[in-house]
Design a protein around this motif. Structure first.
Motif, PDB file in Angstrom:
ATOM      1  N   ILE A  18      -5.918  -5.622  22.650  1.00 15.11           N
ATOM      2  CA  ILE A  18      -5.846  -4.494  21.720  1.00 15.11           C
ATOM      3  C   ILE A  18      -4.921  -4.829  20.557  1.00 15.11           C
ATOM      4  O   ILE A  18      -5.233  -4.566  19.395  1.00 15.11           O
ATOM      5  N   LEU A  19      -3.784  -5.448  20.838  1.00 10.59           N
ATOM      6  CA  LEU A  19      -2.826  -5.814  19.801  1.00 10.59           C
ATOM      7  C   LEU A  19      -3.429  -6.845  18.840  1.00 10.59           C
ATOM      8  O   LEU A  19      -3.337  -6.709  17.617  1.00 10.59           O
ATOM      9  N   VAL A  20      -4.057  -7.863  19.381  1.00 13.03           N
ATOM     10  CA  VAL A  20      -4.696  -8.886  18.553  1.00 13.03           C
ATOM     11  C   VAL A  20      -5.832  -8.256  17.740  1.00 13.03           C
ATOM     12  O   VAL A  20      -5.972  -8.507  16.536  1.00 13.03           O
ATOM     13  N   GLY A  21      -6.647  -7.417  18.364  1.00 11.10           N
ATOM     14  CA  GLY A  21      -7.740  -6.743  17.662  1.00 11.10           C
ATOM     15  C   GLY A  21      -7.239  -5.873  16.526  1.00 11.10           C
ATOM     16  O   GLY A  21      -7.825  -5.841  15.434  1.00 11.10           O
ATOM     17  N   PHE A  22      -6.138  -5.170  16.743  1.00  8.49           N
ATOM     18  CA  PHE A  22      -5.548  -4.322  15.711  1.00  8.49           C
ATOM     19  C   PHE A  22      -5.177  -5.150  14.484  1.00  8.49           C
ATOM     20  O   PHE A  22      -5.508  -4.802  13.356  1.00  8.49           O
ATOM     21  N   PHE A  23      -4.495  -6.273  14.707  1.00  4.42           N
ATOM     22  CA  PHE A  23      -4.072  -7.093  13.574  1.00  4.42           C
ATOM     23  C   PHE A  23      -5.258  -7.763  12.881  1.00  4.42           C
ATOM     24  O   PHE A  23      -5.240  -7.956  11.668  1.00  4.42           O
ATOM     25  N   VAL A  24      -6.288  -8.109  13.620  1.00  6.57           N
ATOM     26  CA  VAL A  24      -7.495  -8.671  13.003  1.00  6.57           C
ATOM     27  C   VAL A  24      -8.132  -7.637  12.075  1.00  6.57           C
ATOM     28  O   VAL A  24      -8.532  -7.954  10.950  1.00  6.57           O
ATOM     29  N   VAL A  25      -8.205  -6.391  12.526  1.00  7.96           N
ATOM     30  CA  VAL A  25      -8.784  -5.329  11.684  1.00  7.96           C
ATOM     31  C   VAL A  25      -7.923  -5.107  10.444  1.00  7.96           C
ATOM     32  O   VAL A  25      -8.442  -5.000   9.325  1.00  7.96           O
ATOM     33  N   VAL A  26      -6.616  -5.049  10.594  1.00  7.51           N
ATOM     34  CA  VAL A  26      -5.713  -4.833   9.451  1.00  7.51           C
ATOM     35  C   VAL A  26      -5.856  -5.966   8.441  1.00  7.51           C
ATOM     36  O   VAL A  26      -5.974  -5.732   7.232  1.00  7.51           O
ATOM     37  N   ILE A  27      -5.875  -7.196   8.901  1.00  9.05           N
ATOM     38  CA  ILE A  27      -6.005  -8.344   7.993  1.00  9.05           C
ATOM     39  C   ILE A  27      -7.365  -8.328   7.305  1.00  9.05           C
ATOM     40  O   ILE A  27      -7.465  -8.576   6.100  1.00  9.05           O
ATOM     41  N   ALA A  28      -8.423  -8.021   8.037  1.00  9.40           N
ATOM     42  CA  ALA A  28      -9.769  -7.974   7.436  1.00  9.40           C
ATOM     43  C   ALA A  28      -9.851  -6.898   6.360  1.00  9.40           C
ATOM     44  O   ALA A  28     -10.399  -7.137   5.270  1.00  9.40           O
ATOM     45  N   VAL A  29      -9.311  -5.711   6.632  1.00  4.39           N
ATOM     46  CA  VAL A  29      -9.330  -4.637   5.636  1.00  4.39           C
ATOM     47  C   VAL A  29      -8.525  -5.042   4.408  1.00  4.39           C
ATOM     48  O   VAL A  29      -8.963  -4.817   3.269  1.00  4.39           O
ATOM     49  N   ASN A  30      -7.365  -5.654   4.591  1.00  2.00           N
ATOM     50  CA  ASN A  30      -6.563  -6.109   3.456  1.00  2.00           C
ATOM     51  C   ASN A  30      -7.303  -7.151   2.624  1.00  2.00           C
ATOM     52  O   ASN A  30      -7.238  -7.130   1.395  1.00  2.00           O
ATOM     53  N   MET A  31      -7.996  -8.065   3.271  1.00  2.00           N
ATOM     54  CA  MET A  31      -8.756  -9.090   2.540  1.00  2.00           C
ATOM     55  C   MET A  31      -9.880  -8.456   1.727  1.00  2.00           C
ATOM     56  O   MET A  31     -10.094  -8.827   0.570  1.00  2.00           O
ATOM     57  N   VAL A  32     -10.598  -7.517   2.314  1.00  4.08           N
ATOM     58  CA  VAL A  32     -11.682  -6.834   1.591  1.00  4.08           C
ATOM     59  C   VAL A  32     -11.127  -6.067   0.397  1.00  4.08           C
ATOM     60  O   VAL A  32     -11.659  -6.139  -0.719  1.00  4.08           O
ATOM     61  N   MET A  33     -10.048  -5.319   0.600  1.00  3.55           N
ATOM     62  CA  MET A  33      -9.466  -4.531  -0.488  1.00  3.55           C
ATOM     63  C   MET A  33      -8.931  -5.433  -1.605  1.00  3.55           C
ATOM     64  O   MET A  33      -9.096  -5.125  -2.787  1.00  3.55           O
ATOM     65  N   ALA A  34      -8.309  -6.537  -1.258  1.00  7.16           N
ATOM     66  CA  ALA A  34      -7.802  -7.461  -2.273  1.00  7.16           C
ATOM     67  C   ALA A  34      -8.948  -8.074  -3.064  1.00  7.16           C
ATOM     68  O   ALA A  34      -8.874  -8.211  -4.291  1.00  7.16           O
ATOM     69  N   THR A  35     -10.019  -8.436  -2.392  1.00  7.56           N
ATOM     70  CA  THR A  35     -11.181  -9.004  -3.064  1.00  7.56           C
ATOM     71  C   THR A  35     -11.804  -7.998  -4.029  1.00  7.56           C
ATOM     72  O   THR A  35     -12.116  -8.330  -5.180  1.00  7.56           O
ATOM     73  N   VAL A  36     -11.978  -6.760  -3.589  1.00  9.13           N
ATOM     74  CA  VAL A  36     -12.542  -5.717  -4.456  1.00  9.13           C
ATOM     75  C   VAL A  36     -11.631  -5.481  -5.658  1.00  9.13           C
ATOM     76  O   VAL A  36     -12.096  -5.345  -6.789  1.00  9.13           O
ATOM     77  N   ALA A  37     -10.332  -5.454  -5.457  1.00 10.90           N
ATOM     78  CA  ALA A  37      -9.387  -5.220  -6.552  1.00 10.90           C
ATOM     79  C   ALA A  37      -9.443  -6.336  -7.591  1.00 10.90           C
ATOM     80  O   ALA A  37      -9.482  -6.076  -8.789  1.00 10.90           O
ATOM     81  N   VAL A  38      -9.474  -7.574  -7.142  1.00  9.90           N
ATOM     82  CA  VAL A  38      -9.499  -8.700  -8.071  1.00  9.90           C
ATOM     83  C   VAL A  38     -10.817  -8.753  -8.842  1.00  9.90           C
ATOM     84  O   VAL A  38     -10.836  -8.995 -10.046  1.00  9.90           O
ATOM     85  N   ARG A  39     -11.919  -8.504  -8.191  1.00 13.39           N
ATOM     86  CA  ARG A  39     -13.225  -8.578  -8.852  1.00 13.39           C
ATOM     87  C   ARG A  39     -13.495  -7.408  -9.787  1.00 13.39           C
ATOM     88  O   ARG A  39     -14.290  -7.513 -10.698  1.00 13.39           O
ATOM     89  N   SER A  40     -12.859  -6.272  -9.583  1.00 10.05           N
ATOM     90  CA  SER A  40     -13.168  -5.099 -10.396  1.00 10.05           C
ATOM     91  C   SER A  40     -12.183  -4.875 -11.536  1.00 10.05           C
ATOM     92  O   SER A  40     -12.403  -4.030 -12.375  1.00 10.05           O
ATOM     93  N   PHE A  41     -11.088  -5.615 -11.610  1.00  7.43           N
ATOM     94  CA  PHE A  41     -10.114  -5.410 -12.678  1.00  7.43           C
ATOM     95  C   PHE A  41     -10.619  -6.043 -13.956  1.00  7.43           C
ATOM     96  O   PHE A  41     -10.898  -7.235 -14.006  1.00  7.43           O
ATOM     97  N   GLY A  42     -10.756  -5.236 -15.005  1.00  9.20           N
ATOM     98  CA  GLY A  42     -11.338  -5.706 -16.262  1.00  9.20           C
ATOM     99  C   GLY A  42     -10.381  -6.431 -17.177  1.00  9.20           C
ATOM    100  O   GLY A  42     -10.787  -6.968 -18.190  1.00  9.20           O
TER     101      GLY A  42
END
Length: 157
Positions: A18-42
């Motif tokens: 559960i602990l490992v799964g939690f951190f995997v989800v947190v890291i995955a969400v952070n990676m997705v959000m960072a990617t969206v932020a970088v690609r959408s900034f004009g």
């Protein structure tokens, strides 16, 4: 006694998963959000905010002069996606003989800017020479008449 031993093994292994799964989800969400932020900034709003801040009083003066004109505007697109601008003065009369130029910008900078020249179709009604592609656009319009200038902004869907 047997139940106590088996529940201890269950808790230890599952808590680790559960602990490992939690951190995997947190890291995955952070990676997705960072990617969206970088690609959408004009890009930057201004290149040098200090220099722009020094021009602030001049911008206020221009805004007061523009408001003193008393012009009223309406901006829309027709069925063919030509930009239309209606201009009236303070008395409600059509603003005739103005030179109107506009730039359509994609809000996120994903498409190139489109320069528009607007011709007077009839008194007070100006129509763009080009069509806008489908989508959302921010319009920056400059209207010049008798050395008076008005800057307009509108959003077109």
């Amino acid at each position: 006694m047997r139940d106590a031993v088996s529940s201890r093994r269950f808790t230890g292994w599952h808590m680790t998963a559960i602990l490992v799964g939690f951190f995997v989800v947190v890291i995955a969400v952070n990676m997705v959000m960072a990617t969206v932020a970088v690609r959408s900034f004009g890009g930057t709003v201004v290149d040098n905010s200090y220099v722009e801040s020094q021009k602030f009083n001049a911008y206020l003066g221009q805004a007061r002069a523009q408001a003193a004109l008393g012009w009223h505007q309406q901006i829309a697109t027709d069925a063919g996606r030509h930009v239309m601008l209606w201009l009236d003065d303070e008395a409600g009369a059509a603003v005739k003989g103005a030179m109107v130029r506009a730039v359509a910008q994609h809000p996120l900078g994903r498409a190139a800017d489109i320069a528009l020249v607007m011709q007077e179709e009839r008194p007070g009604r100006y129509v763009s020479d080009r069509v806008l592609p489908a989508g959302r656009w921010q319009l920056r319009v400059t209207v010049t008449r008798d050395r008076q200038q008005r800057h307009l902004m509108a959003e077109i869907d």
